[in-house]
Motif scaffolding. Structure first.
Motif, PDB file in Angstrom:
ATOM      1  N   SER A  15       1.368  -2.166  19.688  1.00 46.12           N
ATOM      2  CA  SER A  15       0.641  -1.080  19.031  1.00 46.12           C
ATOM      3  C   SER A  15      -0.369  -0.452  19.991  1.00 46.12           C
ATOM      4  O   SER A  15      -0.984  -1.144  20.802  1.00 46.12           O
ATOM      5  CB  SER A  15      -0.086  -1.605  17.793  1.00 46.12           C
ATOM      6  OG  SER A  15      -0.901  -0.585  17.227  1.00 46.12           O
ATOM      7  N   ARG A  28      -2.972   1.078  18.744  1.00 47.31           N
ATOM      8  CA  ARG A  28      -4.232   1.039  18.016  1.00 47.31           C
ATOM      9  C   ARG A  28      -5.024  -0.202  18.386  1.00 47.31           C
ATOM     10  O   ARG A  28      -4.490  -1.303  18.522  1.00 47.31           O
ATOM     11  CB  ARG A  28      -3.980   1.063  16.506  1.00 47.31           C
ATOM     12  CG  ARG A  28      -3.512   2.399  15.964  1.00 47.31           C
ATOM     13  CD  ARG A  28      -4.601   3.455  16.009  1.00 47.31           C
ATOM     14  NE  ARG A  28      -5.724   3.139  15.153  1.00 47.31           N
ATOM     15  CZ  ARG A  28      -5.859   3.560  13.893  1.00 47.31           C
ATOM     16  NH1 ARG A  28      -4.917   4.298  13.330  1.00 47.31           N
ATOM     17  NH2 ARG A  28      -6.937   3.256  13.186  1.00 47.31           N
ATOM     18  N   ASN A  34      -1.262  -2.276   6.208  1.00 49.26           N
ATOM     19  CA  ASN A  34      -1.201  -2.031   7.650  1.00 49.26           C
ATOM     20  C   ASN A  34      -0.894  -3.286   8.463  1.00 49.26           C
ATOM     21  O   ASN A  34      -1.028  -3.269   9.686  1.00 49.26           O
ATOM     22  CB  ASN A  34      -2.529  -1.445   8.136  1.00 49.26           C
ATOM     23  CG  ASN A  34      -2.733  -0.020   7.686  1.00 49.26           C
ATOM     24  OD1 ASN A  34      -1.781   0.735   7.534  1.00 49.26           O
ATOM     25  ND2 ASN A  34      -3.981   0.355   7.458  1.00 49.26           N
ATOM     26  N   LEU A  94      -7.743  -1.097  12.994  1.00 54.53           N
ATOM     27  CA  LEU A  94      -7.048  -0.560  11.829  1.00 54.53           C
ATOM     28  C   LEU A  94      -7.855  -0.839  10.564  1.00 54.53           C
ATOM     29  O   LEU A  94      -8.573  -1.840  10.483  1.00 54.53           O
ATOM     30  CB  LEU A  94      -5.668  -1.215  11.678  1.00 54.53           C
ATOM     31  CG  LEU A  94      -4.576  -0.770  12.636  1.00 54.53           C
ATOM     32  CD1 LEU A  94      -3.344  -1.664  12.454  1.00 54.53           C
ATOM     33  CD2 LEU A  94      -4.188   0.694  12.417  1.00 54.53           C
ATOM     34  N   MET A  99      -8.001  -2.353   7.007  1.00 52.76           N
ATOM     35  CA  MET A  99      -7.237  -3.424   6.383  1.00 52.76           C
ATOM     36  C   MET A  99      -7.726  -3.662   4.962  1.00 52.76           C
ATOM     37  O   MET A  99      -8.937  -3.610   4.688  1.00 52.76           O
ATOM     38  CB  MET A  99      -7.362  -4.720   7.185  1.00 52.76           C
ATOM     39  CG  MET A  99      -6.841  -4.632   8.610  1.00 52.76           C
ATOM     40  SD  MET A  99      -5.078  -4.226   8.752  1.00 52.76           S
ATOM     41  CE  MET A  99      -4.342  -5.690   8.050  1.00 52.76           C
ATOM     42  N   SER A 126      -1.328  -6.841   3.367  1.00 56.78           N
ATOM     43  CA  SER A 126      -2.094  -5.621   3.605  1.00 56.78           C
ATOM     44  C   SER A 126      -1.121  -4.519   4.034  1.00 56.78           C
ATOM     45  O   SER A 126      -0.179  -4.780   4.794  1.00 56.78           O
ATOM     46  CB  SER A 126      -3.142  -5.831   4.689  1.00 56.78           C
ATOM     47  OG  SER A 126      -3.861  -4.635   4.920  1.00 56.78           O
ATOM     48  N   GLU A 186     -10.169   4.990   6.726  1.00 58.82           N
ATOM     49  CA  GLU A 186      -9.289   5.401   7.821  1.00 58.82           C
ATOM     50  C   GLU A 186     -10.064   6.162   8.890  1.00 58.82           C
ATOM     51  O   GLU A 186      -9.894   5.925  10.094  1.00 58.82           O
ATOM     52  CB  GLU A 186      -8.142   6.261   7.300  1.00 58.82           C
ATOM     53  CG  GLU A 186      -7.230   6.830   8.380  1.00 58.82           C
ATOM     54  CD  GLU A 186      -6.539   5.769   9.230  1.00 58.82           C
ATOM     55  OE1 GLU A 186      -6.436   5.981  10.460  1.00 58.82           O
ATOM     56  OE2 GLU A 186      -6.116   4.742   8.684  1.00 58.82           O
ATOM     57  N   THR A 215      -6.739  -5.164  16.252  1.00 53.99           N
ATOM     58  CA  THR A 215      -5.309  -5.445  16.145  1.00 53.99           C
ATOM     59  C   THR A 215      -4.926  -6.620  17.043  1.00 53.99           C
ATOM     60  O   THR A 215      -5.648  -6.965  17.991  1.00 53.99           O
ATOM     61  CB  THR A 215      -4.492  -4.222  16.567  1.00 53.99           C
ATOM     62  OG1 THR A 215      -4.824  -3.894  17.927  1.00 53.99           O
ATOM     63  CG2 THR A 215      -4.780  -3.027  15.667  1.00 53.99           C
ATOM     64  N   GLU A 255       1.658  -3.086  11.533  1.00 55.54           N
ATOM     65  CA  GLU A 255       1.089  -2.440  12.715  1.00 55.54           C
ATOM     66  C   GLU A 255      -0.014  -3.303  13.319  1.00 55.54           C
ATOM     67  O   GLU A 255      -0.160  -3.378  14.540  1.00 55.54           O
ATOM     68  CB  GLU A 255       0.538  -1.058  12.371  1.00 55.54           C
ATOM     69  CG  GLU A 255       0.065  -0.302  13.600  1.00 55.54           C
ATOM     70  CD  GLU A 255      -0.368   1.116  13.316  1.00 55.54           C
ATOM     71  OE1 GLU A 255      -0.680   1.837  14.289  1.00 55.54           O
ATOM     72  OE2 GLU A 255      -0.402   1.521  12.132  1.00 55.54           O
ATOM     73  N   GLY A 256      -0.788  -3.972  12.458  1.00 52.66           N
ATOM     74  CA  GLY A 256      -1.855  -4.824  12.956  1.00 52.66           C
ATOM     75  C   GLY A 256      -1.344  -5.977  13.796  1.00 52.66           C
ATOM     76  O   GLY A 256      -2.038  -6.439  14.708  1.00 52.66           O
TER      77      GLY A 256
END
Length: 237
Positions: free
Chosen positions: A166, A168, A157, A171, A173, A155, A119, A186, A160-161
């Motif tokens: 988003s 981000r 995330n 990310l 994964m 996964s 992370e 992403t 959000e991916g």
């Protein structure tokens, strides 16, 4: 089965080749042409590619294309969280097969960051990608499970991916079916590409794409999210 047999969305353009060598040549030619156009228009160009074994032939043909590589920034759509010296590093793969000869003059932006956790590494990479001027050319691949980049089904995330809104850019994964933790751009960042190519080989990959189109569920088969936007598919048997 041929790609012409698939019911592709209007956003998708299909290019069919008779063999892998011709596919690599066709894709490399078109990518180089797009990069030259970006350099002519803006003075620089950004190329985002995918790793793995499949694109090696494409990399080697692209490395022979005539263009001013000193004006190109090259980076990866995803990376395994391993140092460049590791045998499974996508950055290492590029250094062996693409960033050679004249292409070594290109600027390479690595996704890998040494950090205390995946992370933390992803956050560092996210900040580094903020300097990305845009993506002129994006070349994606696809796994047999329908993943692209490192946007894997199941996964933690993934939602959000795949979120087009988003904030981000990168990310962490995870996928139980593959080795190594991953860093992935992403969809929100990848979708900004001015030209996106999907490189596929074999009847199996075509069957996977057909399943994704029929399922219509990006959470189950993430590649489905990318056929909703302008996409050029380069396929050979």
């Amino acid at each position: 089965m041929a790609i012409s047999e698939l019911e592709l969305p209007a956003t998708v353009t299909a290019h069919q080749f008779t063999e892998p060598a011709k596919q690599a040549e066709g894709l490399a030619r078109d990518v180089a042409e797009r990069l030259r156009a970006a350099i002519a228009a803006n003075g620089t160009a950004t190329l985002v590619v995918s790793g793995g074994r499949s694109p090696v032939a494409f990399f080697e043909v692209l490395a022979k294309q005539a263009l001013d590589w000193s004006k190109v920034l090259v980076t990866l759509a995803d990376e395994r969280w391993v140092p460049v010296e590791h045998a499974d590093s996508n950055a290492g793969l590029l250094k062996r097969h693409l960033l050679v000869g004249e292409v070594a003059k290109a600027r390479f932006l690595s996704l890998y960051r040494p950090a205390a956790s995946l992370e933390a590494a992803a956050l560092e990479t996210d900040r580094a990608l903020a300097e990305l001027p845009g993506i002129d050319v994006l070349v994606l691949g696809m796994g047999d499970d329908g993943h692209t980049a490192s946007l894997f089904p199941n996964s933690p995330n993934l939602a959000e991916g795949l979120d087009p809104h988003s904030t981000r850019r990168c990310l962490p994964m995870l996928a139980p079916s593959v080795p190594h933790q991953r860093l992935s751009m992403t969809r929100a960042l990848l979708a900004r590409a001015r030209f996106t190519a999907l490189s596929l080989q074999g009847a199996g990959k075509l069957a996977t794409l057909r399943a994704a189109l029929e399922t219509g569920d990006a959470q189950h088969m993430p590649i489905y999210a990318f056929v909703q936007d302008p996409l050029d598919i380069y396929w050979c048997p």
